[in-house]
Design a protein around this motif. Structure first.
Motif, PDB file in Angstrom:
ATOM      1  N   GLY A  53       0.813  -1.217   0.000  1.00  0.00           N
ATOM      2  CA  GLY A  53       0.000   0.000   0.000  1.00  0.00           C
ATOM      3  C   GLY A  53       0.843   1.261   0.000  1.00  0.00           C
ATOM      4  N   HIS A  54       1.866   1.299   0.860  1.00  0.00           N
ATOM      5  CA  HIS A  54       2.751   2.476   0.921  1.00  0.00           C
ATOM      6  C   HIS A  54       3.463   2.691  -0.417  1.00  0.00           C
ATOM      7  N   TYR A  55       3.960   1.610  -0.998  1.00  0.00           N
ATOM      8  CA  TYR A  55       4.721   1.714  -2.253  1.00  0.00           C
ATOM      9  C   TYR A  55       3.832   2.270  -3.371  1.00  0.00           C
ATOM     10  N   VAL A  56       2.617   1.742  -3.458  1.00  0.00           N
ATOM     11  CA  VAL A  56       1.687   2.215  -4.495  1.00  0.00           C
ATOM     12  C   VAL A  56       1.387   3.695  -4.314  1.00  0.00           C
ATOM     13  N   LEU A  57       1.150   4.124  -3.085  1.00  0.00           N
ATOM     14  CA  LEU A  57       0.844   5.539  -2.823  1.00  0.00           C
ATOM     15  C   LEU A  57       2.054   6.439  -3.065  1.00  0.00           C
ATOM     16  N   ASP A  58       3.248   5.921  -2.760  1.00  0.00           N
ATOM     17  CA  ASP A  58       4.463   6.710  -3.011  1.00  0.00           C
ATOM     18  C   ASP A  58       4.650   6.976  -4.504  1.00  0.00           C
ATOM     19  N   ASN A  81       1.994   6.774  -6.851  1.00  0.00           N
ATOM     20  CA  ASN A  81       0.771   7.287  -7.466  1.00  0.00           C
ATOM     21  C   ASN A  81      -0.086   7.928  -6.372  1.00  0.00           C
ATOM     22  N   ILE A  82       0.054   9.232  -6.234  1.00  0.00           N
ATOM     23  CA  ILE A  82      -0.608   9.903  -5.109  1.00  0.00           C
ATOM     24  C   ILE A  82      -2.122   9.872  -5.218  1.00  0.00           C
ATOM     25  N   ASN A  83      -2.644   9.550  -6.391  1.00  0.00           N
ATOM     26  CA  ASN A  83      -4.099   9.520  -6.564  1.00  0.00           C
ATOM     27  C   ASN A  83      -4.697   8.121  -6.436  1.00  0.00           C
ATOM     28  N   ALA A  84      -3.872   7.121  -6.159  1.00  0.00           N
ATOM     29  CA  ALA A  84      -4.386   5.754  -6.026  1.00  0.00           C
ATOM     30  C   ALA A  84      -5.292   5.663  -4.792  1.00  0.00           C
ATOM     31  N   ASN A  85      -6.371   4.917  -4.928  1.00  0.00           N
ATOM     32  CA  ASN A  85      -7.269   4.697  -3.791  1.00  0.00           C
ATOM     33  C   ASN A  85      -6.943   3.336  -3.187  1.00  0.00           C
ATOM     34  N   VAL A  86      -6.187   3.368  -2.094  1.00  0.00           N
ATOM     35  CA  VAL A  86      -5.783   2.140  -1.407  1.00  0.00           C
ATOM     36  C   VAL A  86      -6.749   1.916  -0.237  1.00  0.00           C
ATOM     37  N   VAL A  87      -7.447   0.807  -0.247  1.00  0.00           N
ATOM     38  CA  VAL A  87      -8.402   0.489   0.818  1.00  0.00           C
ATOM     39  C   VAL A  87      -7.869  -0.701   1.604  1.00  0.00           C
ATOM     40  N   TYR A  88      -7.552  -0.454   2.873  1.00  0.00           N
ATOM     41  CA  TYR A  88      -7.106  -1.541   3.758  1.00  0.00           C
ATOM     42  C   TYR A  88      -8.236  -1.876   4.728  1.00  0.00           C
ATOM     43  N   THR A  89      -8.479  -3.164   4.920  1.00  0.00           N
ATOM     44  CA  THR A  89      -9.468  -3.596   5.902  1.00  0.00           C
ATOM     45  C   THR A  89      -9.075  -4.967   6.420  1.00  0.00           C
ATOM     46  N   SER A  90      -9.545  -5.298   7.594  1.00  0.00           N
ATOM     47  CA  SER A  90      -9.450  -6.682   8.060  1.00  0.00           C
ATOM     48  C   SER A  90     -10.761  -7.368   7.696  1.00  0.00           C
ATOM     49  N   ALA A  91     -10.750  -8.687   7.613  1.00  0.00           N
ATOM     50  CA  ALA A  91     -11.992  -9.400   7.322  1.00  0.00           C
ATOM     51  C   ALA A  91     -13.026  -9.129   8.403  1.00  0.00           C
ATOM     52  N   GLU A  95     -23.432   2.809   0.000  1.00  0.00           N
ATOM     53  CA  GLU A  95     -22.200   3.411   0.539  1.00  0.00           C
ATOM     54  C   GLU A  95     -21.154   2.331   0.799  1.00  0.00           C
ATOM     55  N   PHE A  96     -21.609   1.183   1.310  1.00  0.00           N
ATOM     56  CA  PHE A  96     -20.719   0.049   1.559  1.00  0.00           C
ATOM     57  C   PHE A  96     -20.081  -0.425   0.245  1.00  0.00           C
ATOM     58  N   TYR A  97     -20.913  -0.635  -0.783  1.00  0.00           N
ATOM     59  CA  TYR A  97     -20.399  -1.082  -2.076  1.00  0.00           C
ATOM     60  C   TYR A  97     -19.451  -0.049  -2.694  1.00  0.00           C
ATOM     61  N   ASN A  98     -19.810   1.223  -2.620  1.00  0.00           N
ATOM     62  CA  ASN A  98     -18.976   2.280  -3.204  1.00  0.00           C
ATOM     63  C   ASN A  98     -17.602   2.329  -2.544  1.00  0.00           C
ATOM     64  N   HIS A  99     -17.582   2.138  -1.221  1.00  0.00           N
ATOM     65  CA  HIS A  99     -16.306   2.195  -0.502  1.00  0.00           C
ATOM     66  C   HIS A  99     -15.351   1.120  -1.003  1.00  0.00           C
ATOM     67  N   TYR A 100     -15.830  -0.103  -1.101  1.00  0.00           N
ATOM     68  CA  TYR A 100     -14.943  -1.203  -1.466  1.00  0.00           C
ATOM     69  C   TYR A 100     -14.727  -1.312  -2.980  1.00  0.00           C
ATOM     70  N   ARG A 101     -15.741  -1.012  -3.776  1.00  0.00           N
ATOM     71  CA  ARG A 101     -15.599  -1.130  -5.224  1.00  0.00           C
ATOM     72  C   ARG A 101     -14.797   0.006  -5.843  1.00  0.00           C
ATOM     73  N   SER A 102     -14.612   1.086  -5.084  1.00  0.00           N
ATOM     74  CA  SER A 102     -13.834   2.211  -5.609  1.00  0.00           C
ATOM     75  C   SER A 102     -12.332   2.001  -5.452  1.00  0.00           C
ATOM     76  N   ALA A 103     -11.938   0.907  -4.815  1.00  0.00           N
ATOM     77  CA  ALA A 103     -10.511   0.669  -4.539  1.00  0.00           C
ATOM     78  C   ALA A 103      -9.726   0.398  -5.816  1.00  0.00           C
ATOM     79  N   ASP A 104      -8.561   1.022  -5.921  1.00  0.00           N
ATOM     80  CA  ASP A 104      -7.585   0.640  -6.944  1.00  0.00           C
ATOM     81  C   ASP A 104      -6.745  -0.528  -6.432  1.00  0.00           C
ATOM     82  N   LEU A 105      -6.570  -0.546  -5.114  1.00  0.00           N
ATOM     83  CA  LEU A 105      -5.834  -1.617  -4.444  1.00  0.00           C
ATOM     84  C   LEU A 105      -6.609  -1.965  -3.176  1.00  0.00           C
TER      85      LEU A 105
END
Length: 461
Positions: free
Chosen positions: A169-174, A176-186, A208-218
């Motif tokens: 996640g850090h590497y991708v953001l470093d 591509n500052i516009n990447a949407n990285v979504v981290y979650t635990s199960a 809202e739930f679907y938009n949050h997770y489906r908008s992820a690039d990572l």
């Protein structure tokens, strides 16, 4: 108060400390010789920058009270010293800068919010047991949406799976500052889905739930085994997974087992096997020592103060869990500094005696009350000490009662002894916790799944 005045008061305070015959002047000079930066003056506190957390600990424990007493005599208004590490000062300055950044950068900070700052590739110590997982993670970070999709990393508790996932996640953001990285635990995914379907807003919340997770690039999903026994949530995760995969978005998943061993719907396990599967094994002795050397750089100004024999001994005692290994080093350093003891091999057992894993003559770990508490706490992602606390938070009470049930049911430990192990709780409280889980096992599939998993983990089936 101006910064110049704060500096003058700090310098005068040190001069007064040097006059104090009760203070070891050699130690005083060693600690304060490179400390001269004032971070700020705020709310009647002078913030002094110190090199690291260990120096901060020493000053607060041995010098802070005297320094504040001297400051009361020097300053025209009542104020006190506060000590802040170099890293804390830098982060605070960066935070102030971020407040005035452009909107797109604010979004990036939001993406990083749940990524632990120290979990980067640079801070990951590589050995034979984790090399393939590291190389796979680097490949995904450098080329998201590659054929390694999803990347499925599995291994036992505390071996670095989350570290590698967040490093991606850090590497991708470093890069591509516009990447949407979504981290979650199960576990968090389960909770998010439950909340989105259990309120009056209904459709609005599920969208809202679907938009949050489906908008992820990572999408980074930790501890996927927590979806076991939760059929409806598995179905929703399947939808999210398929949507992202079809849209060429990268997915990274961690688990404590290979996908085929999980009690999940077959089509979900099949998806996990599509991309790259990488395992992390228990670290060998060389890797454990190297991890301790890296950790020392964050704990001490001069890591060479601790002999290699000490690191070798700690690495021999803590073989299977990197978190336990690092925690043992932190405890050893703090213990020796607090009691002014030398960093010797002999003091390893003195400092760590109560937390050194006990073994049988054959070298196998004894299943004990503490071992059960540790495994349960890790499973529910809680500090082990909180199980013995007085907290009544639902998640903590549930985890505590699960541990009590297993100890009572499998070890046949007397209720009084269990109470002593959980903050000296009385006989009736322990009995109630045990009976609560015993009754839930008859009616609640989720509770049954949790207990079955933990018993398997503890070899108590």
């Amino acid at each position: 108060m101006k910064i110049e005045d704060c500096k003058r008061y700090f310098e005068d305070t040190l001069i007064e400390l040097e006059k104090d015959s009760s203070i070891n002047q050699k130690d005083l000079n060693n600690i304060f010789k490179n400390i001269n930066e004032i971070h700020k003056f705020e709310n009647d506190y002078i913030y002094v920058v110190v090199p690291d957390a260990l120096t901060k600990f020493k000053i607060e424990r041995f010098y802070s009270d005297k320094m504040n007493s001297i400051l009361e005599e020097l300053a025209p208004t009542k104020c006190h010293y506060k000590f802040i590490t170099q890293d804390e000062a830098v982060k605070e300055k960066e935070s102030e800068i971020n407040k005035i950044t452009a909107p797109e950068q604010v979004n990036i900070n939001k993406s990083r919010r749940r990524l632990r700052a120290e979990f980067t590739f640079d801070n990951f110590v590589i050995g034979e047991s984790n090399r393939f997982a590291f190389l796979s993670a680097m490949k995904v970070a450098e080329s998201p949406h590659s054929i390694l999709n999803p990347l499925y990393i599995f291994g036992d508790v505390g071996l670095g799976k989350t570290h590698l996932m967040m490093a991606i996640g850090h590497y991708v953001l470093d890069n591509n500052i516009n990447a949407n990285v979504v981290y979650t635990s199960a576990q968090q995914f389960v909770e998010d889905y439950f909340l989105s379907t259990s309120t009056k807003k209904g459709r609005e919340n599920i969208e809202e739930f679907y938009n949050h997770y489906r908008s992820a690039d990572l999408l980074l999903v930790d501890d996927i085994q927590f979806l076991e026994g939760k059929t409806s949530t598995q179905a929703e995760f399947f939808k999210v997974f398929d949507y992202l995969h079809e849209n060429n978005k990268q997915i990274v998943i961690t688990s404590d087992r290979v996908a085929n061993d999980l009690k999940l719907m077959a089509r979900l396990k099949s998806r996990f096997n599509w991309g790259m599967i990488a395992d992390i094994k228990a670290p060998d002795k060389e890797l454990r020592v190297n991890i301790l050397k890296r950790k020392l750089a964050f704990l001490l100004n001069n890591p060479k103060d601790i002999p290699i024999e000490v690191l070798d001994r700690i690495a021999s005692l803590f073989e299977t869990n990197i978190r336990d290994l690092e925690g043992a080093l932190r405890r050893y350093v703090t213990y020796c500094v607090s009691l002014d003891l030398p960093f010797t091999v002999e003091n390893v057992e003195v400092a760590l005696g109560s937390i050194i894993p006990k073994t049988t003559e054959e070298g196998e770990r004894i299943t004990s009350i503490n071992n059960i508490k540790n495994v349960v706490a890790s499973y529910f992602q809680l500090p082990i000490d909180i199980l013995s606390s007085r907290s009544r938070k639902t998640q903590i009470v549930y985890a505590r009662n699960i541990a009590i049930y297993i100890i009572r049911d499998k070890l046949k430990t007397p209720l009084k002894k269990i109470g002593e192990a959980f903050g000296n709780r009385d006989h009736a409280t322990i009995a109630h916790g045990y009976e609560k889980i015993q009754n839930l096992l008859k009616t609640d599939q989720h509770v049954k799944s949790d207990v079955e998993y933990l018993l398997k983990k503890l070899d108590l089936e």
